[in-house]
Motif scaffolding. Structure first.
Motif, PDB file in Angstrom:
ATOM      1  N   VAL A 246       6.293  16.995 -16.437  1.00  0.00           N
ATOM      2  CA  VAL A 246       6.807  15.635 -16.514  1.00  0.00           C
ATOM      3  C   VAL A 246       7.353  15.410 -17.918  1.00  0.00           C
ATOM      4  O   VAL A 246       6.704  15.750 -18.912  1.00  0.00           O
ATOM      5  CB  VAL A 246       5.718  14.586 -16.208  1.00  0.00           C
ATOM      6  N   LEU A 247       8.565  14.853 -17.997  1.00  0.00           N
ATOM      7  CA  LEU A 247       9.214  14.600 -19.273  1.00  0.00           C
ATOM      8  C   LEU A 247       9.596  13.132 -19.349  1.00  0.00           C
ATOM      9  O   LEU A 247      10.144  12.572 -18.404  1.00  0.00           O
ATOM     10  CB  LEU A 247      10.461  15.474 -19.398  1.00  0.00           C
ATOM     11  N   ASP A 248       9.296  12.495 -20.479  1.00  0.00           N
ATOM     12  CA  ASP A 248       9.599  11.076 -20.655  1.00  0.00           C
ATOM     13  C   ASP A 248      11.085  10.847 -20.899  1.00  0.00           C
ATOM     14  O   ASP A 248      11.783  11.701 -21.441  1.00  0.00           O
ATOM     15  CB  ASP A 248       8.818  10.502 -21.849  1.00  0.00           C
ATOM     16  N   LYS A 249      11.564   9.662 -20.490  1.00  0.00           N
ATOM     17  CA  LYS A 249      12.881   9.161 -20.895  1.00  0.00           C
ATOM     18  C   LYS A 249      12.668   8.093 -21.965  1.00  0.00           C
ATOM     19  O   LYS A 249      11.867   7.192 -21.752  1.00  0.00           O
ATOM     20  CB  LYS A 249      13.611   8.518 -19.708  1.00  0.00           C
ATOM     21  N   PRO A 250      13.386   8.147 -23.086  1.00  0.00           N
ATOM     22  CA  PRO A 250      14.292   9.225 -23.475  1.00  0.00           C
ATOM     23  C   PRO A 250      13.519  10.437 -23.966  1.00  0.00           C
ATOM     24  O   PRO A 250      12.387  10.311 -24.433  1.00  0.00           O
ATOM     25  CB  PRO A 250      15.108   8.598 -24.601  1.00  0.00           C
ATOM     26  N   PHE A 251      14.115  11.613 -23.855  1.00  0.00           N
ATOM     27  CA  PHE A 251      13.447  12.841 -24.268  1.00  0.00           C
ATOM     28  C   PHE A 251      14.273  13.537 -25.342  1.00  0.00           C
ATOM     29  O   PHE A 251      15.483  13.330 -25.460  1.00  0.00           O
ATOM     30  CB  PHE A 251      13.248  13.766 -23.074  1.00  0.00           C
ATOM     31  N   GLU A 252      13.602  14.373 -26.117  1.00  0.00           N
ATOM     32  CA  GLU A 252      14.305  15.183 -27.099  1.00  0.00           C
ATOM     33  C   GLU A 252      14.910  16.386 -26.373  1.00  0.00           C
ATOM     34  O   GLU A 252      14.222  17.033 -25.581  1.00  0.00           O
ATOM     35  CB  GLU A 252      13.343  15.662 -28.183  1.00  0.00           C
ATOM     36  N   PRO A 253      16.183  16.701 -26.601  1.00  0.00           N
ATOM     37  CA  PRO A 253      16.800  17.843 -25.923  1.00  0.00           C
ATOM     38  C   PRO A 253      16.004  19.136 -26.040  1.00  0.00           C
ATOM     39  O   PRO A 253      15.953  19.937 -25.115  1.00  0.00           O
ATOM     40  CB  PRO A 253      18.167  17.955 -26.613  1.00  0.00           C
ATOM     41  N   ARG A 254      15.361  19.339 -27.197  1.00  0.00           N
ATOM     42  CA  ARG A 254      14.590  20.569 -27.363  1.00  0.00           C
ATOM     43  C   ARG A 254      13.396  20.598 -26.408  1.00  0.00           C
ATOM     44  O   ARG A 254      12.918  21.672 -26.046  1.00  0.00           O
ATOM     45  CB  ARG A 254      14.105  20.708 -28.805  1.00  0.00           C
ATOM     46  N   SER A 255      12.903  19.407 -25.974  1.00  0.00           N
ATOM     47  CA  SER A 255      11.773  19.355 -25.050  1.00  0.00           C
ATOM     48  C   SER A 255      12.144  19.917 -23.692  1.00  0.00           C
ATOM     49  O   SER A 255      11.380  20.691 -23.102  1.00  0.00           O
ATOM     50  CB  SER A 255      11.285  17.902 -24.896  1.00  0.00           C
ATOM     51  N   ILE A 256      13.313  19.535 -23.171  1.00  0.00           N
ATOM     52  CA  ILE A 256      13.719  20.039 -21.866  1.00  0.00           C
ATOM     53  C   ILE A 256      14.039  21.530 -21.948  1.00  0.00           C
ATOM     54  O   ILE A 256      13.761  22.295 -21.021  1.00  0.00           O
ATOM     55  CB  ILE A 256      14.915  19.234 -21.305  1.00  0.00           C
ATOM     56  N   LYS A 257      14.579  21.961 -23.069  1.00  0.00           N
ATOM     57  CA  LYS A 257      14.831  23.384 -23.267  1.00  0.00           C
ATOM     58  C   LYS A 257      13.527  24.164 -23.257  1.00  0.00           C
ATOM     59  O   LYS A 257      13.404  25.199 -22.589  1.00  0.00           O
ATOM     60  CB  LYS A 257      15.574  23.600 -24.586  1.00  0.00           C
ATOM     61  N   ARG A 258      12.527  23.659 -23.979  1.00  0.00           N
ATOM     62  CA  ARG A 258      11.233  24.334 -24.050  1.00  0.00           C
ATOM     63  C   ARG A 258      10.571  24.396 -22.680  1.00  0.00           C
ATOM     64  O   ARG A 258      10.028  25.436 -22.270  1.00  0.00           O
ATOM     65  CB  ARG A 258      10.328  23.603 -25.044  1.00  0.00           C
ATOM     66  N   LEU A 259      10.617  23.281 -21.927  1.00  0.00           N
ATOM     67  CA  LEU A 259       9.998  23.251 -20.609  1.00  0.00           C
ATOM     68  C   LEU A 259      10.695  24.196 -19.636  1.00  0.00           C
ATOM     69  O   LEU A 259      10.040  24.883 -18.844  1.00  0.00           O
ATOM     70  CB  LEU A 259      10.002  21.829 -20.053  1.00  0.00           C
ATOM     71  N   ILE A 260      12.022  24.227 -19.675  1.00  0.00           N
ATOM     72  CA  ILE A 260      12.766  25.129 -18.785  1.00  0.00           C
ATOM     73  C   ILE A 260      12.396  26.576 -19.078  1.00  0.00           C
ATOM     74  O   ILE A 260      12.191  27.384 -18.163  1.00  0.00           O
ATOM     75  CB  ILE A 260      14.275  24.908 -18.935  1.00  0.00           C
ATOM     76  N   MET A 261      12.283  26.920 -20.356  1.00  0.00           N
ATOM     77  CA  MET A 261      11.899  28.287 -20.714  1.00  0.00           C
ATOM     78  C   MET A 261      10.500  28.616 -20.227  1.00  0.00           C
ATOM     79  O   MET A 261      10.227  29.721 -19.749  1.00  0.00           O
ATOM     80  CB  MET A 261      12.009  28.450 -22.234  1.00  0.00           C
ATOM     81  N   GLN A 262       9.594  27.635 -20.298  1.00  0.00           N
ATOM     82  CA  GLN A 262       8.232  27.849 -19.820  1.00  0.00           C
ATOM     83  C   GLN A 262       8.182  28.002 -18.306  1.00  0.00           C
ATOM     84  O   GLN A 262       7.475  28.851 -17.771  1.00  0.00           O
ATOM     85  CB  GLN A 262       7.336  26.690 -20.256  1.00  0.00           C
ATOM     86  N   LEU A 263       8.970  27.157 -17.599  1.00  0.00           N
ATOM     87  CA  LEU A 263       8.933  27.161 -16.148  1.00  0.00           C
ATOM     88  C   LEU A 263       9.577  28.390 -15.526  1.00  0.00           C
ATOM     89  O   LEU A 263       9.162  28.844 -14.461  1.00  0.00           O
ATOM     90  CB  LEU A 263       9.620  25.901 -15.604  1.00  0.00           C
ATOM     91  N   LEU A 264      10.604  28.932 -16.180  1.00  0.00           N
ATOM     92  CA  LEU A 264      11.393  29.998 -15.565  1.00  0.00           C
ATOM     93  C   LEU A 264      11.149  31.389 -16.158  1.00  0.00           C
ATOM     94  O   LEU A 264      11.528  32.382 -15.550  1.00  0.00           O
ATOM     95  CB  LEU A 264      12.876  29.661 -15.669  1.00  0.00           C
ATOM     96  N   SER A 265      10.540  31.451 -17.341  1.00  0.00           N
ATOM     97  CA  SER A 265      10.317  32.771 -17.936  1.00  0.00           C
ATOM     98  C   SER A 265       9.262  33.553 -17.147  1.00  0.00           C
ATOM     99  O   SER A 265       8.287  32.968 -16.676  1.00  0.00           O
ATOM    100  CB  SER A 265       9.859  32.644 -19.393  1.00  0.00           C
TER     101      SER A 265
END
Length: 265
Positions: A246-265
């Protein structure tokens, strides 16, 4: 914080109060930003945008001729100004007034008064948005990822799509509500789903439950919920439904990048 990059930012400050303009400008200078142009109304800002394209617009909520909501909506409706970073600084705490700012893709919302650290964090988020770095996923080609983006706000969809593009994700399918997204999910394969919570027809929680409960589909697909929801019971229900993050709005762009890397790596 990269001081050299920070020094290159061109900032417009929309603030009717002379005192607040001085205070905010001093904080910006302390962060290494010196190219700050001050205007006192939304109309002045929009007039300036016809000839100047700043990197970041910082605005208060209540202006003499409009609100911060009106201003960011006008900016987002202009294709030439759409990608500018927008930061709200306001003492407003009413969710009803702040929600449209969140949905329109503000980089951050800071309180009045704010700390230097809070401002520095918001400015770093602006830099990440304006000068992104591609995500590096082991064994996965980011350009080949198939992402389903679900949000009823056109402004929010475009903002999140820009952030996803910034990290190298190009194959993005958009849906405006959960019902439309579920139909797409049942017809196509997706590596990742990014969804809002509060939507008409079928909300994000109903969408997650439908996906996780469909044995014929790939129900293990990672689901990232991006929401401004503050109700703890609702958030608990989201986590229980099987959302990956879960990511808050507004979010820091680096947060979504970090989460995507965690979810897909």
């Amino acid at each position: 914080m990269n001081e050299n990059e920070m020094a290159t930012l061109e900032v417009f400050l929309v603030e009717p109060s002379h005192t607040q303009r001085i205070i905010i400008s001093q904080h910006l200078q302390a962060s290494g930003i010196h190219a700050v142009t001050c205007v006192s109304s939304g109309g002045e800002m929009l007039a300036q945008l016809k000839s100047v394209k700043p990197d970041l617009i910082i605005s208060s909520m209540y202006l003499p001729d409009m609100t911060g909501v009106d201003l960011i909506h006008a900016i987002r409706k202009d294709s030439e100004s759409y990608d500018m970073a927008f930061l709200l600084i306001s003492s407003e705490t009413n969710i009803q007034y702040l929600e449209p700012i969140r949905q329109a893709g503000a980089i951050a919302i800071l309180p009045k008064p704010f700390t230097q650290r809070e401002l520095d964090t918001a400015l770093c988020a602006a830099l990440d948005y304006l000068h992104p770095e591609k995500a590096d996923l082991e064994h996965i080609d980011v350009e080949d990822l198939q992402v389903l983006l679900v949000d009823d706000s056109e402004f929010s969809r475009k903002y999140i799509q820009r952030v996803l593009n910034n990290v190298g994700i190009e194959r993005i399918t958009c849906a405006s509500d959960g019902k439309q997204a579920l139909g797409m999910f049942q017809e196509h394969f997706f590596d990742l789903i990014v969804t809002d919570l509060n939507m008409p027809e079928m909300d994000g929680l109903q969408l997650v439950n439908a996906i996780r409960g469909d044995a014929e589909q790939i129900a293990t697909v990672p689901i990232l919920m991006v929401t401004s929801e503050q109700n703890q019971n609702r958030l608990a229900a989201i986590e229980k439904a099987g959302v990956s993050a879960v990511l808050d709005k507004p979010f820091e762009p680096r947060s979504i990048k970090r989460l995507i890397m965690q979810l897909l790596s």
